[in-house]
Design an enzyme around this catalytic site. Structure first.
Site, PDB file in Angstrom:
ATOM      1  N   HIS A  19      39.131  23.741  34.161  1.00 18.43           N
ATOM      2  CA  HIS A  19      39.395  23.347  35.552  1.00 18.43           C
ATOM      3  C   HIS A  19      38.103  23.421  36.359  1.00 18.43           C
ATOM      4  O   HIS A  19      37.416  24.436  36.340  1.00 18.43           O
ATOM      5  CB  HIS A  19      40.464  24.242  36.179  1.00 18.43           C
ATOM      6  CG  HIS A  19      41.848  23.847  35.777  1.00 18.43           C
ATOM      7  ND1 HIS A  19      42.943  24.078  36.548  1.00 18.43           N
ATOM      8  CD2 HIS A  19      42.288  23.203  34.665  1.00 18.43           C
ATOM      9  CE1 HIS A  19      44.020  23.605  35.936  1.00 18.43           C
ATOM     10  NE2 HIS A  19      43.648  23.084  34.787  1.00 18.43           N
ATOM     11  N   TYR A  78      46.433  27.595  45.906  1.00 20.55           N
ATOM     12  CA  TYR A  78      46.715  28.863  46.582  1.00 20.55           C
ATOM     13  C   TYR A  78      47.133  28.519  48.012  1.00 20.55           C
ATOM     14  O   TYR A  78      46.405  27.806  48.712  1.00 20.55           O
ATOM     15  CB  TYR A  78      45.460  29.749  46.626  1.00 20.55           C
ATOM     16  CG  TYR A  78      45.052  30.304  45.278  1.00 20.55           C
ATOM     17  CD1 TYR A  78      44.352  29.535  44.358  1.00 20.55           C
ATOM     18  CD2 TYR A  78      45.365  31.625  44.927  1.00 20.55           C
ATOM     19  CE1 TYR A  78      43.978  30.064  43.127  1.00 20.55           C
ATOM     20  CE2 TYR A  78      44.988  32.156  43.698  1.00 20.55           C
ATOM     21  CZ  TYR A  78      44.295  31.367  42.806  1.00 20.55           C
ATOM     22  OH  TYR A  78      43.930  31.889  41.583  1.00 20.55           O
ATOM     23  N   PRO A 132      46.497  40.352  41.636  1.00 17.71           N
ATOM     24  CA  PRO A 132      46.210  39.157  40.835  1.00 17.71           C
ATOM     25  C   PRO A 132      45.638  37.959  41.599  1.00 17.71           C
ATOM     26  O   PRO A 132      45.241  36.965  40.978  1.00 17.71           O
ATOM     27  CB  PRO A 132      47.576  38.795  40.228  1.00 17.71           C
ATOM     28  CG  PRO A 132      48.581  39.468  41.081  1.00 17.71           C
ATOM     29  CD  PRO A 132      47.933  40.664  41.666  1.00 17.71           C
ATOM     30  N   LYS A 173      41.390  38.083  38.360  1.00 17.93           N
ATOM     31  CA  LYS A 173      40.255  38.854  37.830  1.00 17.93           C
ATOM     32  C   LYS A 173      40.610  39.942  36.812  1.00 17.93           C
ATOM     33  O   LYS A 173      39.724  40.448  36.119  1.00 17.93           O
ATOM     34  CB  LYS A 173      39.497  39.519  38.997  1.00 17.93           C
ATOM     35  CG  LYS A 173      38.709  38.552  39.847  1.00 17.93           C
ATOM     36  CD  LYS A 173      37.443  38.109  39.138  1.00 17.93           C
ATOM     37  CE  LYS A 173      36.869  36.820  39.682  1.00 17.93           C
ATOM     38  NZ  LYS A 173      37.229  35.617  38.927  1.00 17.93           N
ATOM     39  N   TYR A 189      35.049  33.234  42.054  1.00 16.31           N
ATOM     40  CA  TYR A 189      36.216  32.791  41.281  1.00 16.31           C
ATOM     41  C   TYR A 189      35.833  32.472  39.827  1.00 16.31           C
ATOM     42  O   TYR A 189      36.569  32.821  38.900  1.00 16.31           O
ATOM     43  CB  TYR A 189      36.870  31.569  41.952  1.00 16.31           C
ATOM     44  CG  TYR A 189      38.265  31.309  41.435  1.00 16.31           C
ATOM     45  CD1 TYR A 189      39.365  31.978  41.968  1.00 16.31           C
ATOM     46  CD2 TYR A 189      38.488  30.408  40.391  1.00 16.31           C
ATOM     47  CE1 TYR A 189      40.644  31.767  41.481  1.00 16.31           C
ATOM     48  CE2 TYR A 189      39.767  30.185  39.898  1.00 16.31           C
ATOM     49  CZ  TYR A 189      40.845  30.865  40.450  1.00 16.31           C
ATOM     50  OH  TYR A 189      42.107  30.655  39.962  1.00 16.31           O
TER      51      TYR A 189
HETATM   52  P1  RFL Z   1      47.231  45.801  28.907  1.00 16.59           P
HETATM   53  O1  RFL Z   1      47.411  44.330  28.744  1.00 16.59           O
HETATM   54  O2  RFL Z   1      48.120  46.524  29.825  1.00 16.59           O
HETATM   55  O3  RFL Z   1      47.328  46.430  27.455  1.00 16.59           O
HETATM   56  C1  RFL Z   1      47.407  47.823  27.240  1.00 16.59           C
HETATM   57  C2  RFL Z   1      48.113  48.069  25.930  1.00 16.59           C
HETATM   58  O4  RFL Z   1      48.162  49.480  25.679  1.00 16.59           O
HETATM   59  C3  RFL Z   1      49.456  49.790  25.189  1.00 16.59           C
HETATM   60  N1  RFL Z   1      49.777  51.210  25.404  1.00 16.59           N
HETATM   61  C4  RFL Z   1      49.704  52.128  24.430  1.00 16.59           C
HETATM   62  N2  RFL Z   1      49.318  52.048  23.152  1.00 16.59           N
HETATM   63  C5  RFL Z   1      49.372  53.169  22.406  1.00 16.59           C
HETATM   64  N3  RFL Z   1      49.810  54.363  22.886  1.00 16.59           N
HETATM   65  C6  RFL Z   1      50.225  54.485  24.159  1.00 16.59           C
HETATM   66  N4  RFL Z   1      50.687  55.665  24.605  1.00 16.59           N
HETATM   67  C7  RFL Z   1      50.164  53.348  24.999  1.00 16.59           C
HETATM   68  N5  RFL Z   1      50.472  53.107  26.292  1.00 16.59           N
HETATM   69  C8  RFL Z   1      50.229  51.816  26.517  1.00 16.59           C
HETATM   70  C9  RFL Z   1      50.383  48.850  25.960  1.00 16.59           C
HETATM   71  O5  RFL Z   1      51.637  48.694  25.306  1.00 16.59           O
HETATM   72  C10 RFL Z   1      49.552  47.579  25.956  1.00 16.59           C
HETATM   73  O6  RFL Z   1      49.812  46.753  24.836  1.00 16.59           O
HETATM   74  O7  RFL Z   1      45.718  46.160  29.358  1.00 16.59           O
HETATM   75  P2  RFL Z   1      44.351  45.428  28.989  1.00 16.59           P
HETATM   76  O8  RFL Z   1      44.272  45.125  27.520  1.00 16.59           O
HETATM   77  O9  RFL Z   1      43.286  46.211  29.634  1.00 16.59           O
HETATM   78  O10 RFL Z   1      44.455  43.974  29.690  1.00 16.59           O
HETATM   79  C11 RFL Z   1      44.489  43.834  31.074  1.00 16.59           C
HETATM   80  C12 RFL Z   1      45.295  42.590  31.477  1.00 16.59           C
HETATM   81  O11 RFL Z   1      46.547  42.647  30.830  1.00 16.59           O
HETATM   82  C13 RFL Z   1      45.502  42.481  33.012  1.00 16.59           C
HETATM   83  O12 RFL Z   1      44.330  42.864  33.693  1.00 16.59           O
HETATM   84  C14 RFL Z   1      45.844  41.043  33.448  1.00 16.59           C
HETATM   85  O13 RFL Z   1      47.073  40.636  32.929  1.00 16.59           O
HETATM   86  C15 RFL Z   1      45.877  40.930  34.990  1.00 16.59           C
HETATM   87  N6  RFL Z   1      46.289  39.608  35.463  1.00 16.59           N
HETATM   88  C16 RFL Z   1      45.391  38.541  35.500  1.00 16.59           C
HETATM   89  N7  RFL Z   1      44.131  38.706  35.062  1.00 16.59           N
HETATM   90  C17 RFL Z   1      43.249  37.648  35.044  1.00 16.59           C
HETATM   91  O14 RFL Z   1      42.083  37.836  34.661  1.00 16.59           O
HETATM   92  N8  RFL Z   1      43.624  36.376  35.446  1.00 16.59           N
HETATM   93  C18 RFL Z   1      44.887  36.119  35.881  1.00 16.59           C
HETATM   94  O15 RFL Z   1      45.189  34.955  36.171  1.00 16.59           O
HETATM   95  C19 RFL Z   1      45.820  37.236  35.957  1.00 16.59           C
HETATM   96  N9  RFL Z   1      47.073  37.036  36.382  1.00 16.59           N
HETATM   97  C20 RFL Z   1      47.605  39.389  35.923  1.00 16.59           C
HETATM   98  C21 RFL Z   1      47.964  38.085  36.377  1.00 16.59           C
HETATM   99  C22 RFL Z   1      48.556  40.417  35.914  1.00 16.59           C
HETATM  100  C23 RFL Z   1      49.832  40.181  36.372  1.00 16.59           C
HETATM  101  N10 RFL Z   1      50.747  41.269  36.343  1.00 16.59           N
HETATM  102  C24 RFL Z   1      52.036  41.199  35.767  1.00 16.59           C
HETATM  103  C25 RFL Z   1      50.301  42.581  36.704  1.00 16.59           C
HETATM  104  C26 RFL Z   1      49.241  37.832  36.835  1.00 16.59           C
HETATM  105  C27 RFL Z   1      50.171  38.883  36.872  1.00 16.59           C
HETATM  106  C28 RFL Z   1      51.541  38.573  37.433  1.00 16.59           C
HETATM  107  C1  PHB Z   2      48.653  32.736  36.539  1.00 13.51           C
HETATM  108  O1  PHB Z   2      48.613  31.548  36.139  1.00 13.51           O
HETATM  109  O2  PHB Z   2      49.459  33.543  36.090  1.00 13.51           O
HETATM  110  C2  PHB Z   2      47.720  33.126  37.631  1.00 13.51           C
HETATM  111  C3  PHB Z   2      46.753  32.242  38.043  1.00 13.51           C
HETATM  112  C4  PHB Z   2      45.888  32.595  39.064  1.00 13.51           C
HETATM  113  C5  PHB Z   2      46.011  33.842  39.643  1.00 13.51           C
HETATM  114  C6  PHB Z   2      46.973  34.740  39.216  1.00 13.51           C
HETATM  115  C7  PHB Z   2      47.849  34.373  38.197  1.00 13.51           C
HETATM  116  O3  PHB Z   2      45.174  34.168  40.670  1.00 13.51           O
END
Ligand code: RFL
Ligand code: PHB
Length: 393
Positions: free
Chosen positions: A72, A201, A293, A297, A384
């Site tokens: 994108h 957005y 989110p 990032k 971004y």
């Molecule tokens: P995770 O993905 O939480 O993985 C951690 C893992 O550790 C496990 N765990 C254990 N394992 C062993 N023993 C234990 N006692 C444990 N306790 C926990 C868990 O089961 C899990 O599998 O962390 P990690 O790997 O650091 O990754 C981080 C990302 O998941 C997170 O930052 C992103 O999803 C945030 N996020 C976004 N980030 C972006 O860069 N771009 C995006 O567009 C974006 N959109 C989002 C998001 C997060 C969202 N939510 C739901 C918070 C959109 C949303 C809605």
């Molecule tokens: C997503 O597609 O889940 C998404 C995209 C952009 C954001 C957060 C989440 O800033």
């Protein structure tokens, strides 16, 4: 059981670190509390910075991403009905982002790990970190009722915000910074055509909204909701009509609705733990920091932590310079706080708060200014697409 690096957590941080270390001949074992299916069922990020994509390339895991990811070159901001496109490519001198879901990234990394035969143990319980300040730390856990001790040189805590790694640190060795926002995001995933080719957005008097996607046939939408809302009170119809109400008429007219595949409410939080290294334990990704989110990032910050730790571990093992690992916190936190700032700013500017009259006028001015000039738009674009990673000498 013995390894060089014990990795706790098989989310994107743990899997990516494991793959990169394995490729360099640095032995590691990943332990994960959940099943692979559960990990893949969490619908999260969708926007990858080019630094993330480069790191996946270094890990040798881009075959599907190159085929199915979409580059994108811009995003749109619609603020009180005024629409501006942020031309990411033009404003940054050539940088773009990749649309490819966290689920897909995780699935590809899981497959690569399986193919190379490096050990991952899923479904572990009672994980505990031992002797993190000694030269011989270990991780203890249960698997199928059996008690296992995993001895190692270092522990990478990649276990997310609620995992045991950060909890294992003595309270007087850690400082935590936090902001909780008074609202959440209600997200809906559907097999419908995205409303447009690029992300939108929206800041609207009814609240923030985001139109995103996973592929040309799969859409992801979010609306700001009060933190007291429950997902069961949101039928698909209610979601679609609230989303439409926050879009300009000409955009809403293009909205394709359909049954949800997933629908959930996520709270919004900013959080940073300092430092990120404690003896032989390193906190990586969400275990060390959370961003709301809005700036896309979270996953990308996890990847820059991985980049830093991986490169410092190479210095430690391949050049016998373990003291280089002492730089981990300092280097990581510099980038973490810049991403925290941008995510806080995007959130503060685009969401509705119960502001006092002065703060409301300031927010109005910020909203009007941020899209009004090329210089202001360039600041958004630069952040971004992702600030550069610090090179490790
Ligand atoms: P995770 O993905 O939480 O993985 C951690 C893992 O550790 C496990 N765990 C254990 N394992 C062993 N023993 C234990 N006692 C444990 N306790 C926990 C868990 O089961 C899990 O599998 O962390 P990690 O790997 O650091 O990754 C981080 C990302 O998941 C997170 O930052 C992103 O999803 C945030 N996020 C976004 N980030 C972006 O860069 N771009 C995006 O567009 C974006 N959109 C989002 C998001 C997060 C969202 N939510 C739901 C918070 C959109 C949303 C809605
Ligand atoms: C997503 O597609 O889940 C998404 C995209 C952009 C954001 C957060 C989440 O800033």
């Amino acid at each position: 059981m013995k390894t060089q690096v014990a990795i706790i957590g098989a989310g994107p941080s743990g899997l990516l670190l494991g793959q990169l270390l394995h490729k360099q001949g640095i032995d590691n074992v990943i332990i994960e509390a959940r099943t692979p299916e559960y990990v893949l069922g969490r619908i999260r990020a969708g926007v990858l910075e080019h630094g993330f994509v480069d790191l996946m390339r270094e890990a040798g895991v881009t075959e599907n991403m190159d085929r199915e990811g979409h580059i994108h070159e811009g995003i749109s901001l619609i603020i009180n009905g005024r629409r501006e496109r942020i031309d990411l490519k033009k404003l940054t001198g050539g940088d773009t982002v990749m649309i490819y879901g966290q689920t897909e990234v995780t699935r590809d990394l899981m497959a690569a790990r399986k193919a190379c035969g490096a050990p991952s143990i899923y479904g572990v319980a009672n994980v505990a970190l031992q002797d993190i300040y000694s030269d011989h730390p270990s991780v203890t856990f249960e698997k199928d009722g059996e008690q296992i001790v995993l001895e190692c040189d270092y522990i990478a805590g990649c276990d997310g915000f609620h995992g045991p790694s950060r909890q294992a640190v003595p309270k007087d060795a850690i400082r935590e910074f936090e902001r909780i926002y008074p609202f959440g995001w209600l997200g809906l995933l559907s097999d419908t055509h995205p409303i447009e080719d690029e992300l939108i957005y929206v800041s609207h008097e009814r609240g923030f909204a985001l139109c995103s996607m996973r592929s040309p046939t799969r859409s992801r939408y979010y609306v700001q909701v009060d933190q007291t809302e429950h997902v069961q009170d949101w039928s698909d119809d209610r979601f679609w009509s609230e989303l439409s109400a926050r879009l300009p008429e000409d955009v809403a007219a293009k909205l394709e609705t359909g049954p949800s595949i997933e629908k959930s409410i996520a709270p919004l939080r900013s959080f940073v733990a300092e430092p990120m290294k404690f003896g032989h334990l390193f906190l990586v990704g969400d275990a060390a920091h959370i961003v709301p989110p809005t700036g896309a990032k979270g996953l990308n910050l996890a990847a820059s932590d991985v980049y830093t730790l991986y490169n410092l571990m190479r210095k430690a093992y391949q050049e016998q310079r373990p003291e280089m690992l002492d730089l981990y916190s300092e280097i990581s936190l510099r980038r973490v706080w810049k991403a925290e700032r941008f995510s806080w700013w995007m959130t503060s500017t685009l969401h509705n708060f119960n502001h006092d009259p002065f703060s409301q006028r300031i927010q109005d001015a910020e909203r009007s200014y941020c899209i009004s000039t090329p210089a202001a738009r360039a600041g958004i674009a630069e952040n971004y697409v992702g600030l550069p990673y610090e090179k490790i000498e």
